[in-house]
Design a protein around this motif. Sequence first.
Motif, mmCIF file in Angstrom:
data_model
loop_
_atom_site.group_PDB
_atom_site.id
_atom_site.type_symbol
_atom_site.label_atom_id
_atom_site.label_comp_id
_atom_site.label_asym_id
_atom_site.label_seq_id
_atom_site.Cartn_x
_atom_site.Cartn_y
_atom_site.Cartn_z
ATOM 1 N N VAL B 159 10.001 54.697 84.484
ATOM 2 C CA VAL B 159 10.751 53.747 83.655
ATOM 3 C C VAL B 159 11.097 52.499 84.465
ATOM 4 N N THR B 175 16.571 60.589 86.571
ATOM 5 C CA THR B 175 16.010 60.700 85.234
ATOM 6 C C THR B 175 16.888 59.944 84.232
ATOM 7 N N LEU B 176 16.414 59.944 82.994
ATOM 8 C CA LEU B 176 17.185 59.253 81.958
ATOM 9 C C LEU B 176 18.533 59.945 81.725
ATOM 10 N N GLN B 180 22.199 58.283 81.390
ATOM 11 C CA GLN B 180 23.082 58.599 80.255
ATOM 12 C C GLN B 180 24.488 58.954 80.760
ATOM 13 N N THR B 185 21.583 52.634 79.449
ATOM 14 C CA THR B 185 20.409 52.922 78.640
ATOM 15 C C THR B 185 19.146 52.669 79.457
ATOM 16 N N LYS B 186 18.015 53.045 78.830
ATOM 17 C CA LYS B 186 16.730 52.965 79.520
ATOM 18 C C LYS B 186 16.426 51.559 80.020
ATOM 19 N N ASP B 187 16.766 50.556 79.216
ATOM 20 C CA ASP B 187 16.421 49.193 79.629
ATOM 21 C C ASP B 187 17.369 48.655 80.708
ATOM 22 N N ALA B 189 17.787 50.571 83.391
ATOM 23 C CA ALA B 189 17.437 51.520 84.464
ATOM 24 C C ALA B 189 17.345 50.850 85.828
ATOM 25 N N ALA B 227 11.196 59.210 83.131
ATOM 26 C CA ALA B 227 11.415 60.079 81.973
ATOM 27 C C ALA B 227 10.650 61.352 82.297
ATOM 28 N N ALA B 401 11.012 51.910 74.863
ATOM 29 C CA ALA B 401 10.296 51.179 75.915
ATOM 30 C C ALA B 401 9.152 50.401 75.269
#
Lengths: 219, 446
Positions: B159, B175-176, B180, B185-187, B189, B227, B401
């Motif tokens: 990611v 990891t995600l 969390q 959030t993922k964006d 990271a 991920a 993503a």
Amino acid sequence: MRGRRAESALLALVVVFVGACSGGGRSSAPQESTTPASQVFTAVVLGDAASVVASGGGAIRDTWPQQFYLHALPRGATFVNLATESLTVDAMVARAVPALAELHPKVVAVLAGMTDAGARTATGSFAASVRELLSAVRATGARRVLVATLPSGAGAVGPYNDIIRLEAARSRAVLVELSNVSVSGVRDPTTGGFVPDAAGHRAIAAAFERAYAAAFPTG
Amino acid sequence: MRWRDAFGFAARSVERRLGRAALTVLAVALAAALLSSLLIAGNVARERVLDELTHGGPLTGIRVDAAAPGLGALDSDSARLGAPRAIDDAALARIKRLDGVRAVSPVVIHPVLMLPPDPPVRPDAKLPPGVSATTFSDLNSSIIGVDLRRAGDVPLSLVAGRLPAPDATTEVAVTLGYLQRLGLTKDQADAVVGTELEYGAPRVFRELGSATVRGRWSRALIVGVVAQDTGRDGEILAPLPQVLAARAWTQAGGDATSFGVGTSKYSALFVVAQRLDDVVRLRQAITDIGYSTSAPESLITQVQRYVHAVEIVLGGIGLIALVIAALGITNALLAAVRERRREIGVVKAIGGRDRDVRRMFLLEAAMLGSVGGLLGAFAGYAIARTLAAFVNRYLTEQGYAGVHVGLPMVIVFGTVAGAALLALVAGTIPAQRAARLPARRAMGDR
């Protein structure tokens, strides 16, 4: 002549095309990463209630051993805290030394004697226990041994600190002088030993860090 | 006539009628652009869908759990676990020897206490207004050990940042799930890459009759965010040797079961079959050895069929456009034959054979087709990239993503070769007509 120009143009187009195609990918390949062998070692802390979780419900990260590990030792080091609450130096020899022998640590930091000071252990017995403890530590092959005196807030620690200074010098350990450091904390009502609070742990960690950096500037 | 001469004739013919040639090339390029952009879009969509299904792992991946197969284990894509069963090196070697196995990657999942960095994000990280990372007090976590020399064989997708080096002792990815817990959030990271965490593997020490749990603490730089879908929650991904060392520490205490650590050396294996067709047979073989397996092969096969059907439709649309463009080539070459009758007559008068004349026109057709195809392939790629930018904006807004549009060589070369081939076919009739033109008639018509 014209035909040759057209051929050259076509060739140039193909070259540009192939070049563009070959640069299209992206790489997530891991990079090489090696930690210097001198920075891969085990560090151990020996101690009593003053070297475990801070009084008043502190967190692991607030303890002086964890802070010493984080700030003084290189990232490649692994760390084990063998401190146990309410442990006299005599009991420490019996309980912690077998585990210490298995770990083959390079660095051992000792803050022992708070429980003894609280319980008013006889100084002769205390001296014998400290000597035995440091001999056992050296026997494991530990090359960097740091031994701390007791902070003045822990009560009547003068005689105990004299013994610690003497035995540290005898075993060529690095002395971490806490007697002149302001270490805040409370007295454990069950054992009478001294238990530092979060600020006290920070002060102890800072003293160990200074002593370590001065004795082993290469880390 | 040599090939070089024929090529020279064809090139001169293009140069003399540059406007018409340019229009013909443009028509082919537009059609090729449509074809290649549709195929690239289809390809990206297929990769994305399958990537979501396999969580970044190989399509032919099979997960083997440290458990005996449960009832009806082979009837389902998901795992049906029986009693715990240790996976050791002997079992790994036995599975590796099975026919149709391309690779086997061991996975070790181990419980640890984790101290997140304080502050939890890089000081220079820019988080959106109103977003702040909060550290956590529950330190219980898990570390996942994977042989990162074969990272492509396990369901992992990067990611942010990069993967730890395979033998690194001081590098991990998170990891995600870790993000969390920090409230990110993922964006976002990238904000944790470059920070350092501590993790401690637990071990029970029995000292003079009392049991004490002590941690073996390690520090590691977070070099990436991944991920993962190893089947269990885990917030730290580390090279296998790091996690095996942590596991050995816990197991040396002799009471590892209290931490949920069994006697199995490996927590799971990821087996990669050579082909999708091998997956069912391999699952049966591994079940016969005595382990529970899971693989989404039924779902993948179905999805692949649907996506393939869509690709055929998209390719068909592009191909129709290309055929129309090829008719333009036929038309342009028929006009060229009419205009170059005298030239054809001269070639024949100085000894040129029918096949030499045919070659000239076919070469011209191939030039128009391949140049148009080449330009079209580039244009198609550019169109696909532009579309992807719009799609990515939408996906980001929805919390997903973005997609990555690569330049698939098969599609590019296929488009160029297809356009050239179609142009050759389109040029056959004009070339044949030119070749059959008698020299005297060709000259006399002037």
